[in-house]
Design an enzyme around this catalytic site. Sequence first.
Site, PDB file in Angstrom:
ATOM      1  N   ASP A   1       0.883  -1.156   0.000  1.00  8.47           N
ATOM      2  CA  ASP A   1       0.000   0.000   0.000  1.00  8.47           C
ATOM      3  C   ASP A   1       0.933   1.221   0.000  1.00  8.47           C
ATOM      4  OD1 ASP A   1      -2.414   1.546   0.571  1.00  8.47           O
ATOM      5  OD2 ASP A   1      -1.564   1.782   2.569  1.00  8.47           O
ATOM      6  N   LEU A   2       0.438   2.370  -0.441  1.00  9.23           N
ATOM      7  CA  LEU A   2       1.338   3.534  -0.536  1.00  9.23           C
ATOM      8  C   LEU A   2       1.199   4.452   0.691  1.00  9.23           C
ATOM      9  CD1 LEU A   2       3.388   5.121  -2.252  1.00  9.23           C
ATOM     10  CD2 LEU A   2       1.458   6.203  -3.420  1.00  9.23           C
ATOM     11  N   ASP A   3       0.013   5.081   0.821  1.00 10.66           N
ATOM     12  CA  ASP A   3      -0.188   6.042   1.913  1.00 10.66           C
ATOM     13  C   ASP A   3      -0.184   5.309   3.256  1.00 10.66           C
ATOM     14  OD1 ASP A   3      -0.522   7.857  -0.086  1.00 10.66           O
ATOM     15  OD2 ASP A   3      -2.679   8.076   0.141  1.00 10.66           O
TER      16      ASP A   3
ATOM     17  N   THR B   1       1.171  10.365   3.685  1.00 14.48           N
ATOM     18  CA  THR B   1       0.413  11.444   3.048  1.00 14.48           C
ATOM     19  C   THR B   1      -0.888  11.740   3.795  1.00 14.48           C
ATOM     20  OG1 THR B   1      -0.304   9.744   1.528  1.00 14.48           O
ATOM     21  CG2 THR B   1       1.290  11.307   0.680  1.00 14.48           C
TER      22      THR B   1
ATOM     23  N   LYS C   1      -8.567   6.586   6.144  1.00 18.30           N
ATOM     24  CA  LYS C   1      -7.374   5.882   5.660  1.00 18.30           C
ATOM     25  C   LYS C   1      -7.745   4.677   4.801  1.00 18.30           C
ATOM     26  CE  LYS C   1      -3.987   7.340   9.019  1.00 18.30           C
ATOM     27  NZ  LYS C   1      -3.126   6.974  10.155  1.00 18.30           N
ATOM     28  N   GLY C   2      -7.170   4.622   3.618  1.00 15.23           N
ATOM     29  CA  GLY C   2      -7.406   3.489   2.719  1.00 15.23           C
ATOM     30  C   GLY C   2      -8.732   3.551   1.980  1.00 15.23           C
TER      31      GLY C   2
ATOM     32  N   ARG D   1     -11.458   8.454  -2.521  1.00 14.01           N
ATOM     33  CA  ARG D   1     -11.744   9.891  -2.368  1.00 14.01           C
ATOM     34  C   ARG D   1     -13.232  10.159  -2.178  1.00 14.01           C
ATOM     35  NH1 ARG D   1      -9.608  13.135  -7.297  1.00 14.01           N
ATOM     36  NH2 ARG D   1      -7.856  11.794  -6.794  1.00 14.01           N
TER      37      ARG D   1
ATOM     38  N   SER E   1      -2.559   0.594  -4.291  1.00 15.72           N
ATOM     39  CA  SER E   1      -3.062   1.772  -3.567  1.00 15.72           C
ATOM     40  C   SER E   1      -4.399   2.246  -4.119  1.00 15.72           C
ATOM     41  CB  SER E   1      -2.043   2.913  -3.704  1.00 15.72           C
ATOM     42  OG  SER E   1      -2.595   4.140  -3.275  1.00 15.72           O
ATOM     43  N   ALA E   2      -5.236   2.778  -3.213  1.00 19.97           N
ATOM     44  CA  ALA E   2      -6.517   3.352  -3.630  1.00 19.97           C
ATOM     45  C   ALA E   2      -6.330   4.707  -4.314  1.00 19.97           C
ATOM     46  CB  ALA E   2      -7.414   3.526  -2.402  1.00 19.97           C
ATOM     47  N   SER E   3      -5.151   5.301  -4.152  1.00 13.92           N
ATOM     48  CA  SER E   3      -4.982   6.696  -4.575  1.00 13.92           C
ATOM     49  C   SER E   3      -4.829   6.875  -6.083  1.00 13.92           C
ATOM     50  CB  SER E   3      -3.757   7.301  -3.882  1.00 13.92           C
ATOM     51  OG  SER E   3      -3.555   8.609  -4.357  1.00 13.92           O
TER      52      SER E   3
ATOM     53  N   ASN F   1      -3.653   9.554  -7.127  1.00 11.80           N
ATOM     54  CA  ASN F   1      -2.455  10.395  -7.210  1.00 11.80           C
ATOM     55  C   ASN F   1      -1.161   9.590  -7.058  1.00 11.80           C
ATOM     56  OD1 ASN F   1      -3.596  13.154  -7.457  1.00 11.80           O
ATOM     57  ND2 ASN F   1      -4.593  12.597  -5.536  1.00 11.80           N
TER      58      ASN F   1
ATOM     59  N   LYS G   1     -11.103  -0.850  -1.667  1.00 10.01           N
ATOM     60  CA  LYS G   1     -10.842  -1.754  -0.552  1.00 10.01           C
ATOM     61  C   LYS G   1     -12.012  -1.621   0.424  1.00 10.01           C
ATOM     62  CE  LYS G   1      -5.902  -0.645  -0.963  1.00 10.01           C
ATOM     63  NZ  LYS G   1      -4.768   0.079  -0.374  1.00 10.01           N
TER      64      LYS G   1
ATOM     65  N   GLU H   1       0.000  -3.350   4.624  1.00 10.92           N
ATOM     66  CA  GLU H   1      -1.149  -2.430   4.644  1.00 10.92           C
ATOM     67  C   GLU H   1      -1.307  -1.745   6.010  1.00 10.92           C
ATOM     68  OE1 GLU H   1      -4.028  -1.228   1.848  1.00 10.92           O
ATOM     69  OE2 GLU H   1      -3.883  -0.688   3.958  1.00 10.92           O
ATOM     70  N   ASP H   2      -1.722  -0.472   5.975  1.00 10.18           N
ATOM     71  CA  ASP H   2      -1.917   0.255   7.244  1.00 10.18           C
ATOM     72  C   ASP H   2      -3.392   0.482   7.577  1.00 10.18           C
ATOM     73  OD1 ASP H   2      -2.314   2.215   5.176  1.00 10.18           O
ATOM     74  OD2 ASP H   2      -2.143   3.760   6.723  1.00 10.18           O
TER      75      ASP H   2
END
Length: 221
Positions: free
Chosen positions: A9-11, A17, A45-46, A49, A114-116, A118, A145, A169-170
Amino acid sequence: MQTSACIFDLDGVIVDTARYHFLAWKRLTDQLGIHFTEEDNERLKGVSRIASLDIILEIGKVNADENQKHEYATRKNKWYVEYISKMTPDEILPGSLAFIKELRNAGIRVAIGSASKNTPMILERVGISELFDAVADGNIVKRAKPDPEVFLKAAELLDIEPQRCVVFEDAVAGVQAALNAGMMCIGIGSPGILKKAQFVISGLNEMNLMKLRILENEIRS
Ligand code: B16
Ligand code: MG
């Protein structure tokens, strides 16, 4: 069965972020007269948007039609992009680069899940676009997710079976997504929150290949 790929996962795992998301949502909620706190931000989180916006509107008991929602989400994202466009490689979380490079040197494939939407900009700003064999993000998946789509897509892009993938994953929704994909999941954060993760560490600085091999033997046997 040995791990052939790790999906990150990214963020919250490779970069932090969440504070930029918070600052951008806070600007929007201030304009809309919604009381929005850092604690509320944890719930986002996760989450995608538009689902994040739905949670915020629910907190503020604000009704909005689809056009308004689109405008709010666009406004928030414009501010968020302003923040992340100033990110630097110093913002990569401790231990991430060393662990990912160790995996690559050992022939284990690495991907982002990632869900992002960006994701490409963040990877580019912190200088790690070239580090991953595949990137599955909010631009190529439809279902958020805890749906497993993003992790299954990453595995497909890597051409590795899901059972041979480990997800880092966070977010609670992200841990559930990994399990739904049939993948082993190592949580990043607190064991009290990430209850379903098979193992939890506070950051990638606590992980290395030897530890991963020990964990996979315990968890997959
Ligand atoms: P964007 P992850 C998630 O990223 C964030 O955790 C979540 O807070 C955010 O709403 C979501 O991305 C969408 O981001 O607005 O940039 O498309 O944790 O899945 O890497
Ligand atoms: Mg995350």
